[in-house]
Design an enzyme around this catalytic site. Structure first.
Site, PDB file in Angstrom:
ATOM      1  N   SER A  22       0.833  -1.214   0.000  1.00 14.88           N
ATOM      2  CA  SER A  22       0.000   0.000   0.000  1.00 14.88           C
ATOM      3  C   SER A  22       0.868   1.265   0.000  1.00 14.88           C
ATOM      4  O   SER A  22       0.383   2.365   0.266  1.00 14.88           O
ATOM      5  CB  SER A  22      -0.925   0.011   1.224  1.00 14.88           C
ATOM      6  OG  SER A  22      -0.171  -0.082   2.408  1.00 14.88           O
ATOM      7  N   ASN A 105      -3.956  -2.434  12.267  1.00 18.66           N
ATOM      8  CA  ASN A 105      -5.373  -2.198  11.963  1.00 18.66           C
ATOM      9  C   ASN A 105      -5.921  -0.943  12.641  1.00 18.66           C
ATOM     10  O   ASN A 105      -6.622  -0.146  12.016  1.00 18.66           O
ATOM     11  CB  ASN A 105      -6.206  -3.424  12.347  1.00 18.66           C
ATOM     12  CG  ASN A 105      -5.792  -4.651  11.553  1.00 18.66           C
ATOM     13  OD1 ASN A 105      -4.990  -4.541  10.622  1.00 18.66           O
ATOM     14  ND2 ASN A 105      -6.318  -5.805  11.916  1.00 18.66           N
ATOM     15  N   THR A 150     -35.607  27.942 -17.221  1.00 16.70           N
ATOM     16  CA  THR A 150     -36.010  26.572 -16.877  1.00 16.70           C
ATOM     17  C   THR A 150     -35.965  25.822 -18.205  1.00 16.70           C
ATOM     18  O   THR A 150     -36.266  26.416 -19.261  1.00 16.70           O
ATOM     19  CB  THR A 150     -37.423  26.488 -16.262  1.00 16.70           C
ATOM     20  OG1 THR A 150     -38.376  26.934 -17.216  1.00 16.70           O
ATOM     21  CG2 THR A 150     -37.556  27.330 -14.989  1.00 16.70           C
ATOM     22  N   HIS A 151     -35.599  24.576 -18.173  1.00 12.95           N
ATOM     23  CA  HIS A 151     -35.450  23.769 -19.410  1.00 12.95           C
ATOM     24  C   HIS A 151     -34.483  24.427 -20.403  1.00 12.95           C
ATOM     25  O   HIS A 151     -34.608  24.225 -21.604  1.00 12.95           O
ATOM     26  CB  HIS A 151     -36.796  23.529 -20.091  1.00 12.95           C
ATOM     27  CG  HIS A 151     -37.852  23.026 -19.161  1.00 12.95           C
ATOM     28  ND1 HIS A 151     -38.090  21.702 -18.939  1.00 12.95           N
ATOM     29  CD2 HIS A 151     -38.712  23.700 -18.349  1.00 12.95           C
ATOM     30  CE1 HIS A 151     -39.073  21.560 -18.051  1.00 12.95           C
ATOM     31  NE2 HIS A 151     -39.455  22.765 -17.673  1.00 12.95           N
ATOM     32  N   SER A 272      -6.020  26.442 -29.495  1.00  8.41           N
ATOM     33  CA  SER A 272      -6.079  25.285 -30.389  1.00  8.41           C
ATOM     34  C   SER A 272      -4.775  25.193 -31.162  1.00  8.41           C
ATOM     35  O   SER A 272      -4.184  26.211 -31.526  1.00  8.41           O
ATOM     36  CB  SER A 272      -7.250  25.445 -31.351  1.00  8.41           C
ATOM     37  OG  SER A 272      -7.031  24.655 -32.507  1.00  8.41           O
ATOM     38  N   ASN A 280     -10.388  28.044 -25.596  1.00  8.95           N
ATOM     39  CA  ASN A 280     -11.197  26.940 -25.070  1.00  8.95           C
ATOM     40  C   ASN A 280     -11.262  26.984 -23.541  1.00  8.95           C
ATOM     41  O   ASN A 280     -10.226  27.103 -22.885  1.00  8.95           O
ATOM     42  CB  ASN A 280     -10.605  25.604 -25.525  1.00  8.95           C
ATOM     43  CG  ASN A 280     -10.653  25.457 -27.029  1.00  8.95           C
ATOM     44  OD1 ASN A 280     -11.581  25.950 -27.681  1.00  8.95           O
ATOM     45  ND2 ASN A 280      -9.652  24.798 -27.596  1.00  8.95           N
ATOM     46  N   TYR A 312     -11.349  -6.336  10.341  1.00 11.29           N
ATOM     47  CA  TYR A 312     -10.444  -5.840   9.312  1.00 11.29           C
ATOM     48  C   TYR A 312     -10.235  -6.881   8.211  1.00 11.29           C
ATOM     49  O   TYR A 312     -10.076  -8.075   8.481  1.00 11.29           O
ATOM     50  CB  TYR A 312      -9.076  -5.460   9.925  1.00 11.29           C
ATOM     51  CG  TYR A 312      -8.172  -4.835   8.885  1.00 11.29           C
ATOM     52  CD1 TYR A 312      -8.201  -3.476   8.641  1.00 11.29           C
ATOM     53  CD2 TYR A 312      -7.340  -5.632   8.091  1.00 11.29           C
ATOM     54  CE1 TYR A 312      -7.418  -2.915   7.643  1.00 11.29           C
ATOM     55  CE2 TYR A 312      -6.554  -5.079   7.099  1.00 11.29           C
ATOM     56  CZ  TYR A 312      -6.604  -3.717   6.873  1.00 11.29           C
ATOM     57  OH  TYR A 312      -5.845  -3.164   5.885  1.00 11.29           O
ATOM     58  N   GLN A 317      -7.731  -1.683   2.521  1.00 18.92           N
ATOM     59  CA  GLN A 317      -6.561  -0.973   1.987  1.00 18.92           C
ATOM     60  C   GLN A 317      -6.864  -0.367   0.608  1.00 18.92           C
ATOM     61  O   GLN A 317      -6.329   0.672   0.257  1.00 18.92           O
ATOM     62  CB  GLN A 317      -5.407  -1.982   1.888  1.00 18.92           C
ATOM     63  CG  GLN A 317      -4.149  -1.428   1.296  1.00 18.92           C
ATOM     64  CD  GLN A 317      -3.011  -2.437   1.358  1.00 18.92           C
ATOM     65  OE1 GLN A 317      -2.528  -2.771   2.430  1.00 18.92           O
ATOM     66  NE2 GLN A 317      -2.594  -2.939   0.220  1.00 18.92           N
TER      67      GLN A 317
END
Ligand code: ARG
Length: 496
Positions: A22, A105, A150-151, A272, A280, A312, A317
């Site tokens: 880990s 643990n 709305t919409h 671009s 952009n 555990y 992990q």
């Protein structure tokens, strides 16, 4: 010798240890694991479980560890790395006592909570900065009229300040959710050991206090197996990201040539490689897209937990990296969005132009028929619907309504006569007057939005007080731990 596997298990194949380590995520908990070890050793000495002199030697060695130390993946995790390092420094006779009455643990669950609470405070601080930025822009745009949607169709005129304050309110609730999740995070699992506590007479409360926790997770099985605190925090951040993404989406839309109502700062945009004219809106695009990683983290965390037997299991992990990923994305996105909100230029004349050429005051006009001529709202709705239909088929807008046209339409739709004066309908045809005439709590009128913004400033101050208190109490605990460590070291030097 491998201090974990000892003579019990042989050396694992490299590909197995690469699979099970880990270490990649453990870089987030090195410092907390060192601090936990210190608090635990202080407690063990105070409880006479180890001698002051052994405690002092262990603390001195722990003090020398670098939180940025290199971690060896073949030792599985940070916990074993630290124990191995200490053992190297002070020998097995002393180093071998470091892990008395604790387990990885309880230690890992505690360390995750320590790092998470730091993230929660940092993100809260940044959310407050975002809220401040929104209130500032709101104050600048109290009178900027825009179409409310709305919409995604023009609905009724509002102000940009009203719209920005809607963002603010969502972010204020996001902040509250993070602050609430802090209460669940800031409890200490230490002392649960592997799952059943220990036969040593440890003091769990003392360790919790030294580490700045508000209390302990009492049931030792729950303490090592629960990760609901992490899921709750991820869920709170997923909601923040959802709100960020909706704001980002609008900034992108408003930056289009069709809307042309906002221009994001150049430094948040990209060019671009082929089209020289392009600007952009890449930062808001990535806020929108990064939100999906957080949803992925949330569903992964839920799924890891849903069929996991107590207590555990190493499955836990795999949950932790999702937590750090979400924390980092949310923190970075909060900062990006704050910059965008601070520096985006809003085009007030363009907003007004859009709202002046539409039918968004049609509801006002219907309401005026109701109020002035005492007709049912549904009838007024029908009359204005006919009027809109007629005007739009002639390529006109609601502004072209005359008393004569309205009376004619009324007669056609209801068979009744109506004597309308220009002054009767003037307010309903002008979006600015329409917005300003509203008085209902929460409405878009500049005075009401200014009042709401003022209230919200007080909430910011209250949240800042909360943040200062939490930060202060963690600092105080840090100092207490330092004092306890120093005290024990000195004491032990006098009585070697
Ligand atoms: N590396 C583990 C984790 O992150 C620490 C605990 C391991 N415990 C164990 N019994 N293998 O969750």
């Amino acid at each position: 010798m491998d201090i974990l596997r000892g003579d019990r298990l042989g050396k694992p194949a490299a590909e197995v240890s690469d699979y099970t380590t880990s270490i990649a995520a453990d870089v987030n908990i090195v410092k907390p694991v060192i601090e936990i070890n210190k608090a635990h050793i202080v407690m063990l000495a105070e409880q006479r479980i180890i001698t002051d002199s052994d405690g002092a030697l262990l603390l001195n060695a722990l003090n020398k560890l670098d939180p940025n130390m290199k971690l060896d993946p073949s030792l599985e995790d940070v916990h074993m790395n630290i124990e191995a390092e200490i053992t190297k420094m002070v020998g097995e006779n002393i180093g071998g006592k470091l892990h008395t009455a604790k387990s990885r643990n309880d230690q890992v669950a505690t360390a995750i909570r320590i790092t998470l609470r730091q993230y929660l405070l940092e993100i809260t601080k940044n959310l407050i900065a975002l809220r401040r930025a929104l209130l500032k822009r709101c104050a600048e745009h109290l009178n900027t009229i825009m179409p409310g949607y709305t919409h995604l169709q023009h609905a009724q005129p509002v102000t940009l300040a009203h719209h920005l304050l809607a963002y603010y309110d969502a972010i204020e609730r996001d902040t509250k959710r993070l602050m609430n999740s802090y209460q669940c995070v800031n409890l200490c699992p230490m002392g649960a050991a592997a799952l059943a506590t220990t036969g040593y007479n440890i003091n769990r409360i003392r360790v919790a206090k030294l580490l700045g926790f508000d209390g302990i997770l009492e049931n030792s099985i729950d303490a090592v197996s629960s990760r609901d605190f992490a899921v709750e925090a991820i869920a709170a951040m997923a909601l923040s990201m959802t709100d960020f993404s909706r704001i980002a989406e609008e900034l992108i839309l408003w930056s289009s040539v069709e809307f042309a109502t906002a221009e994001i700062p150049d430094e948040y945009a990209s060019a671009s490689s082929i089209m020289p004219q392009k600007k952009n809106p890449v930062v808001p695009e990535l806020i929108r897209a990064k939100t999906t990683h957080v949803y992925g983290d949330l569903i992964a965390a839920f799924t890891i937990l849903k069929a996991l037997p107590l207590s555990y299991n190493l499955d836990l992990q795999e949950l932790t990296p999702h937590l750090w990923n979400t924390c980092q994305i949310t923190l970075n996105s909060t900062r990006m969005l704050t910059g965008l909100i601070q520096k985006t230029e809003f085009n007030a004349p363009r907003w007004l132009e859009l709202v002046s050429k539409d039918f968004s005051t049609a509801t006002e006009l219907a309401d005026i028929l109701v109020r002035k001529f005492n007709i049912p709202f549904r009838m007024a709705h029908r009359v204005i619907g006919v009027l809109v239909q007629r005007l739009s088929s002639e390529g006109k807008t609601l502004r072209d309504t005359t008393p004569k046209l309205l009376a004619e339409t009324f007669l056609r739709a209801t068979g009744k006569r109506l004597a309308v004066k220009p002054s009767d309908i003037a307010e309903a045809l002008d979006p600015i007057r329409s917005v300003k005439s509203k008085t209902v709590q929460g409405c878009p009128s500049p005075s009401e939005v200014a009042r709401m913004a003022k209230e919200r400033r007080k909430q910011i101050i209250a949240d800042e007080v909360w943040l200062r208190k939490k930060t202060h109490s963690l600092k105080k605990a840090e100092l207490k731990l330092c004092e306890a460590v120093e005290g024990l070291s000195k004491h032990a030097l006098q009585k070697p």
